[in-house]
Motif scaffolding. Structure first.
Motif, short mmCIF file in Angstrom:
data_model
loop_
_atom_site.label_atom_id
_atom_site.label_comp_id
_atom_site.label_asym_id
_atom_site.label_seq_id
_atom_site.Cartn_x
_atom_site.Cartn_y
_atom_site.Cartn_z
N ALA A 64 0.83 -1.20 0.00
CA ALA A 64 0.00 0.00 0.00
C ALA A 64 0.86 1.26 0.00
O ALA A 64 0.52 2.27 -0.63
CB ALA A 64 -0.92 0.00 1.22
N ALA A 65 2.01 1.20 0.69
CA ALA A 65 2.91 2.35 0.72
C ALA A 65 3.49 2.63 -0.67
O ALA A 65 3.78 3.79 -1.00
CB ALA A 65 4.03 2.10 1.72
N ARG A 66 3.65 1.61 -1.48
CA ARG A 66 4.15 1.82 -2.84
C ARG A 66 3.12 2.54 -3.70
O ARG A 66 3.47 3.39 -4.53
CB ARG A 66 4.51 0.48 -3.49
N SER A 67 1.86 2.21 -3.51
CA SER A 67 0.81 2.73 -4.39
C SER A 67 0.03 3.90 -3.81
O SER A 67 -0.65 4.61 -4.54
CB SER A 67 -0.18 1.60 -4.71
N GLY A 68 0.12 4.09 -2.49
CA GLY A 68 -0.69 5.12 -1.85
C GLY A 68 -2.09 4.65 -1.52
O GLY A 68 -2.95 5.45 -1.12
N ALA A 69 -2.34 3.35 -1.66
CA ALA A 69 -3.67 2.80 -1.35
C ALA A 69 -3.86 2.74 0.16
O ALA A 69 -2.92 2.91 0.94
CB ALA A 69 -3.81 1.40 -1.95
N GLY A 70 -5.09 2.50 0.57
CA GLY A 70 -5.40 2.36 1.98
C GLY A 70 -5.76 0.93 2.34
O GLY A 70 -5.91 0.06 1.47
N ILE A 71 -5.89 0.69 3.62
CA ILE A 71 -6.32 -0.61 4.15
C ILE A 71 -7.39 -0.32 5.19
O ILE A 71 -7.11 0.30 6.21
CB ILE A 71 -5.15 -1.38 4.79
N GLY A 72 -8.60 -0.74 4.91
CA GLY A 72 -9.72 -0.43 5.79
C GLY A 72 -9.66 -1.16 7.12
O GLY A 72 -9.07 -2.24 7.22
#
Length: 354
Positions: free
Chosen positions: A125-133
């Protein structure tokens, strides 16, 4: 350019790394001791051998011996070389077996263990900027969160936090309406409802399994129709004209805390109060370079920031947002009054009013 290496500092770092790895493993060992009843058995029976602990807990002696030795090496239990017995000291007994104590720690280890289980996913997620709910994490995160914060709420909410708010206790004693936003398993909601039988309470959280647990807790407490729970995000909870809105350790996890704060303002009575409880933090990085700040920055990286980024807006305040940033959020939402009214080793309590 070649930089000279201080060999003593390098080896100091290596030995510190050994301690860090031991501490990481110990989070799982504490959860193990909690779940298997090792700590409770040690507390109940005093000095104990590994075979005795295995027999009393119905577990395998090979595991109890290694677990006891690890706990002794870490200073969680004491070992008597003359007798081969292990003792849980009185301070550890309180911290590891007494849920009524504000120093009760198993939940802290449980949420930490649950959090690091998603480390691989967080790296991606840190690579893409995504989140984790929040809903994507294991139950150790959800259960551990309640178990960690509940002792502090039990110790402080009724005795100091609510009394610090202007006129709120008197209003609840007469009979008021309260909305508890981001209530999780409902520990805070139920605690307040038991203390103020003339008032009505509604707890809300977007996480349905947590709301189901909260409903069971309210039913077990015999709170009847005075307490209800709903599945709703923070910017869409129902009702209006509330005398008190509470948010415990949740605002920084929200993707759009300003939107949530704006909805709180709209839902409050004109003279209502929002009690906002957030993790202990200063306004500057250097204020938080301490053991509590270290733990919270860790949770912020692995749990809270990904949770915010998984939601619309994704402001990602972070666990160590600090009073100034929280005040800015409330000001942007239209609140005009903001003050710090109480604190504990792990929390800051703010009174926010229209």
């Amino acid at each position: 350019m070649t930089v000279a290496i201080d060999s003593d500092k390098l080896m100091g770092l290596v030995y510190r790394a050994v301690d860090e790895v031991g501490a990481t493993l110990n989070a799982a060992l504490v959860v193990m001791g909690d779940r298997l009843g090792y700590y409770q058995a040690l507390a109940d029976h005093g000095p104990t051998t590994a075979p005795e602990l295995a027999e009393r807990t119905g577990t395998d002696e090979h595991y109890t011996r290694e677990w006891l030795n690890a706990q002794a090496a870490g200073g969680f239990v004491e070992y008597d070389t003359a007798t081969g017995r292990y003792t849980l000291p009185p301070e550890q007994t309180v911290a590891l077996t007494d849920p009524s104590s504000p120093a009760y720690l198993p939940g802290f280890f449980q949420i930490a263990l649950g959090t690091v289980q998603h480390a691989t996913q967080t790296i991606e997620a840190a690579r893409s900027g995504a989140g984790i709910g929040w809903h994507e994490h294991t139950s150790d995160v959800h259960i551990g969160c309640e178990r960690f914060f509940r002792p502090s709420y039990n110790a402080n909410l009724l005795s100091s936090w609510l009394p610090a708010l202007e006129g709120v206790v008197a209003r609840l004693e007469r009979g008021g309406s309260v909305a508890d936003i981001g209530c999780g398993h409902g520990a805070s909601t139920v605690l307040m409802a038991e203390a103020f039988p003339r008032s009505t309470f509604i707890g809300s959280d977007y996480h349905q399994p947590s709301i189901e647990t909260a409903r069971l807790r309210a039913a077990d407490a015999g709170l009847g129709g005075r307490v209800t729970f709903e599945v709703a995000p923070a910017d869409k909870f129902s009702g209006a004209g509330y005398d008190l809105v509470t948010t415990f350790d949740a605002l920084h996890d929200m993707g759009d805390p300003v939107g949530a704060a704006r909805h709180v303002r709209d839902a409050l009575a004109p003279d209502g109060t929002w009690m906002l409880v957030e993790p202990m933090a200063g306004d500057h990085v250097e204020d938080n370079l301490n053991p509590v700040g270290r733990a919270y920055y860790g949770f912020s990286t692995l749990l809270c920031t990904p949770a915010s980024l998984s939601q619309p807006v994704g402001l990602a305040l972070g666990t160590q947002a600090g009073p100034a940033r929280i005040r800015d959020v409330t000001k942007a939402a239209g609140f005009t009054r903001f003050r710090t009214v109480a604190q504990s080793p792990f929390n800051l309590v703010f009174e926010v009013r229209p």
